[in-house]
Design a protein around this motif. Structure first.
Motif, short mmCIF file in Angstrom:
data_model
loop_
_atom_site.label_atom_id
_atom_site.label_comp_id
_atom_site.label_asym_id
_atom_site.label_seq_id
_atom_site.Cartn_x
_atom_site.Cartn_y
_atom_site.Cartn_z
N SER A 111 0.83 -1.21 0.00
CA SER A 111 0.00 0.00 0.00
C SER A 111 0.86 1.26 0.00
O SER A 111 1.65 1.48 0.92
N SER A 112 0.70 2.08 -1.02
CA SER A 112 1.44 3.35 -1.06
C SER A 112 0.97 4.28 0.04
O SER A 112 1.74 5.11 0.55
N TYR A 113 -0.31 4.16 0.44
CA TYR A 113 -0.82 5.00 1.52
C TYR A 113 -0.14 4.67 2.84
O TYR A 113 0.24 5.56 3.61
N HIS A 116 3.36 5.91 2.76
CA HIS A 116 3.36 7.38 2.88
C HIS A 116 3.23 7.78 4.35
O HIS A 116 3.94 8.68 4.83
N VAL A 142 9.91 -2.87 0.07
CA VAL A 142 9.12 -2.08 -0.88
C VAL A 142 9.29 -2.67 -2.27
O VAL A 142 10.41 -2.78 -2.77
N ILE A 145 4.84 -0.93 -5.91
CA ILE A 145 3.60 -0.57 -5.24
C ILE A 145 2.56 0.01 -6.19
O ILE A 145 1.39 0.14 -5.84
N TYR A 146 2.98 0.38 -7.40
CA TYR A 146 2.04 0.97 -8.36
C TYR A 146 1.64 -0.01 -9.46
O TYR A 146 1.04 0.38 -10.46
N GLN A 154 8.14 8.32 -9.32
CA GLN A 154 7.97 7.00 -8.70
C GLN A 154 9.26 6.49 -8.07
O GLN A 154 9.24 5.99 -6.94
N GLU A 158 9.85 5.60 -4.10
CA GLU A 158 10.24 4.26 -3.65
C GLU A 158 11.51 4.31 -2.80
O GLU A 158 11.65 3.56 -1.84
N PHE A 161 10.40 5.69 0.58
CA PHE A 161 9.65 4.65 1.30
C PHE A 161 10.61 3.59 1.85
O PHE A 161 10.46 3.14 2.99
#
Length: 202
Positions: A111-113, A116, A142, A145-146, A154, A158, A161
């Protein structure tokens, strides 16, 4: 002359009575008097989690437990309502909190959320308590994620993250295996750790 005086007195009395009735009615009172809204205190704990994994178990139970203890935890689906701006509400809660609890589950990093939120907690230098729920720190990384979708910046995201994730993995956290652990004991120990961090940040 006497009659005219009586008429004047009666007229003045009538005006006073009418004025008195007007001010006794709520809608006749001056409308410039307004109550001052009481400011809502900020959340002291932010719980980051992947909803489908832990919303109905660990994260939700921990939220309820902290609430009963008199704290002000933030859990997205419990504290947000229709019309709220997602990023604004979450960013504010993270910025104002004292402690961030990151509930790592097997699919957290998809989950990118979630990533974040984790990155914001690290960037704001918040006290972070990782909870590894049915997953080991070494299993967290990671990935894409997209899902192959081209997103602006992007690669940079990454990298950020990944750095935040590695920093969180190096923080002493709590482990819980839902098939072997005791829920009540874990919730108590997790709450104790969170409360201790809150007191140290005050």
């Amino acid at each position: 002359m006497l009659i005219a005086g009586k008429v004047a007195v009666i007229a003045a009395t009538s005006r006073l009575q009418a004025l008195s009735k007007c001010f006794s009615r709520p809608y006749c009172r001056p409308n410039h008097i307004q109550t001052v809204p009481v400011p809502v205190p900020p959340h002291d704990v932010f719980i980051s989690h992947r909803g489908p994994d832990t919303r109905r178990n660990l994260s939700g139970l921990l939220y309820d437990h902290l609430l009963r203890l008199g704290h002000r935890p933030f859990l997205d689906y419990r504290n947000m309502k229709a019309g709220d701006k997602l990023s604004e509400k979450i960013d504010t809660a993270i910025r104002d909190c004292k402690v961030g609890v990151v509930v790592f589950s097997p699919r957290f990093c998809e989950s990118s959320y979630c990533l974040h939120e984790l990155t914001l907690l690290i960037d704001y230098k918040k006290r972070v308590i990782p909870i590894f729920y049915n997953v080991k720190p070494s299993q967290l990384r990671v990935g894409d994620i997209y899902n192959g979708t081209c997103v602006s910046d992007q690669k940079e995201l990454e990298i950020r993250f990944s750095r935040a994730l590695e920093e969180a993995k190096n923080i002493v956290g709590l482990d819980f295996n839902s098939s072997k652990g005791y829920w009540s004991e874990f919730l108590q120990s997790a709450s104790d750790a969170i409360i201790e961090q809150i007191s140290q940040s005050s």
